[in-house]
Design a protein around this motif. Structure first.
Motif, short mmCIF file in Angstrom:
data_model
loop_
_atom_site.label_atom_id
_atom_site.label_comp_id
_atom_site.label_asym_id
_atom_site.label_seq_id
_atom_site.Cartn_x
_atom_site.Cartn_y
_atom_site.Cartn_z
N MET A 43 0.83 -1.20 0.00
CA MET A 43 0.00 0.00 0.00
C MET A 43 0.86 1.25 0.00
O MET A 43 0.37 2.36 0.17
N LYS A 44 2.17 1.07 -0.18
CA LYS A 44 3.09 2.20 -0.26
C LYS A 44 3.51 2.39 -1.71
O LYS A 44 4.32 1.62 -2.23
N TYR A 45 2.94 3.37 -2.36
CA TYR A 45 3.30 3.66 -3.75
C TYR A 45 3.07 5.13 -4.04
O TYR A 45 2.41 5.84 -3.28
N THR A 46 3.64 5.59 -5.13
CA THR A 46 3.59 7.00 -5.48
C THR A 46 2.98 7.18 -6.87
O THR A 46 2.42 6.24 -7.44
N GLU A 47 3.13 8.39 -7.39
CA GLU A 47 2.61 8.69 -8.73
C GLU A 47 3.24 7.85 -9.82
O GLU A 47 2.72 7.76 -10.93
N LYS A 48 4.36 7.16 -9.50
CA LYS A 48 5.00 6.33 -10.51
C LYS A 48 4.13 5.12 -10.90
O LYS A 48 4.39 4.46 -11.90
N CYS A 49 3.09 4.83 -10.11
CA CYS A 49 2.15 3.78 -10.51
C CYS A 49 1.39 4.20 -11.78
O CYS A 49 1.10 3.37 -12.65
N ASP A 50 1.10 5.48 -11.92
CA ASP A 50 0.45 5.99 -13.14
C ASP A 50 1.41 5.93 -14.33
O ASP A 50 0.98 5.73 -15.47
N VAL A 51 2.69 6.11 -14.07
CA VAL A 51 3.69 6.05 -15.14
C VAL A 51 3.72 4.64 -15.73
O VAL A 51 3.76 4.46 -16.95
N TYR A 52 3.68 3.63 -14.87
CA TYR A 52 3.63 2.24 -15.34
C TYR A 52 2.41 2.03 -16.24
O TYR A 52 2.52 1.47 -17.34
N SER A 53 1.25 2.46 -15.76
CA SER A 53 0.01 2.30 -16.54
C SER A 53 0.12 3.00 -17.88
O SER A 53 -0.31 2.47 -18.91
N PHE A 54 0.69 4.19 -17.86
CA PHE A 54 0.85 4.95 -19.10
C PHE A 54 1.74 4.19 -20.08
O PHE A 54 1.47 4.16 -21.29
N ALA A 55 2.80 3.57 -19.59
CA ALA A 55 3.71 2.81 -20.47
C ALA A 55 2.97 1.64 -21.14
O ALA A 55 3.20 1.35 -22.31
N LEU A 56 2.08 0.99 -20.38
CA LEU A 56 1.29 -0.09 -20.97
C LEU A 56 0.35 0.44 -22.05
O LEU A 56 0.19 -0.16 -23.11
N ILE A 57 -0.25 1.60 -21.79
CA ILE A 57 -1.13 2.21 -22.79
C ILE A 57 -0.33 2.62 -24.03
O ILE A 57 -0.78 2.42 -25.17
N LEU A 58 0.85 3.18 -23.80
CA LEU A 58 1.70 3.59 -24.91
C LEU A 58 2.06 2.37 -25.76
O LEU A 58 2.03 2.44 -27.00
N TRP A 59 2.41 1.26 -25.13
CA TRP A 59 2.67 0.02 -25.86
C TRP A 59 1.45 -0.39 -26.68
O TRP A 59 1.57 -0.75 -27.86
N GLU A 60 0.27 -0.32 -26.07
CA GLU A 60 -0.96 -0.75 -26.75
C GLU A 60 -1.26 0.12 -27.97
O GLU A 60 -1.63 -0.39 -29.03
N VAL A 61 -1.11 1.42 -27.82
CA VAL A 61 -1.37 2.34 -28.93
C VAL A 61 -0.36 2.14 -30.06
O VAL A 61 -0.71 2.19 -31.25
#
Length: 284
Positions: free
Chosen positions: A174-192
């Protein structure tokens, strides 16, 4: 403060647009989107307050706009008249140029970077193509569904978000920062940039994705990234974004900067700056 909108103005014929984390989204005759929340009273109140508060704070061209509140649990929002990003990029009839793909992802990066620039910053926690709307003849991108969004420093919960796009640290702590959104964005970028769904041909059961990405460090195949001008640079950028170590991922500000450049300029700035590593290990 959000405007209070009389419920009678959003009555009448409605069409279901989609289902989010905490409710359904419909159109109304006034051509606005109305989101009606569901679940138990306690869950509704928490989600309603979080989404309304975060949408009020987030005033940006690439974030869906909140017009007001109607009744106890209805949000009246900006209406995006085109398909969401997932339907757009996976529709074989869509003729999308490589430059348009990059422009859409630049807009997404700028929207998320804005959330991360606020004080306190906002974590979206459920970034995925289904939560990214398109309008203006598919030229303008709007991030939506802030039901799971939280301000940094507030209570965090594990396993929030959609498994295929969820950062490994959310599965484990339960300890995480805004870098969790960066990971998600990278997956989206791969998908696009690949035109494929992440893990669709790698993992049969959705329930196995968190284990495979967190413990086995499984990621989509970078060789599928072909729908861009310089595939090697784009693959390098994606790989940095989904690094298992959160502090090794570039900031969303850096993503926005890189995607705004032509490819000859991009390669000189591809490695994260020292600013990206500032206080990197503080939360891990």
């Amino acid at each position: 403060m959000a405007a209070i909108i009389n419920h009678k103005y959003i009555q009448g014929k409605k069409e279901l647009l989609g289902t989010g984390s905490y409710g359904e989204v419909y159109t109304a005759e006034l051509k606005v989107a109305i989101k009606q929340l569901r679940f138990s009273e306690a869950e509704i109140n928490k989600s309603f307050e979080a989404e309304a508060t975060n949408l009020l704070r987030a005033q940006h061209p690439n974030i869906i706009r909140l017009y007001g509140i109607s009744g106890k649990h209805t949000l009246v929002m900006e209406y995006a008249d085109n398909n969401p990003l997932d339907k757009y990029i996976h529709n074989k009839d869509s003729k999308i140029t490589n430059s348009h793909r990059q422009n859409l992802m630049l807009q997404c990066a700028e929207g998320v970077a804005y959330l991360h620039s606020l004080t306190p910053l906002i974590l979206h926690r459920d970034l995925k193509p289904a939560n990214i709307l398109l309008t203006n003849n598919y030229c303008t991108l709007k991030i939506c569904d802030f039901g799971t969004a939280r301000e940094i420093g507030t209570e965090m919960t594990a396993e929030k978000g959609t498994p295929a796009y969820r950062a490994p640290e959310i599965n484990q702590t339960m300890k995480y920062t805004e870098k969790c959104d960066v990971y998600s964005f990278a997956l989206i970028l791969w998908e696009v940039m690949s035109g494929k769904k992440p893990f669709a041909d790698q993992i049969e059961e959705l329930i196995a994705i968190p284990y495979q990405t967190s413990v086995k460090n499984l990621r989509p195949n970078l060789d599928d990234v072909k729908l861009c001008e310089n595939t090697e640079i784009m693959k390098d950028l994606i790989e940095q974004g989904w690094d298992k170590k959160p502090y090794m991922r570039p900031s969303m500000k850096m993503f926005a900067l890189l995607l705004s450049l032509d490819h000859s300029s991009m390669k000189y700035l591809l490695k994260p700056s020292s600013e990206d590593y500032k206080d990197a290990t503080k939360s891990y």
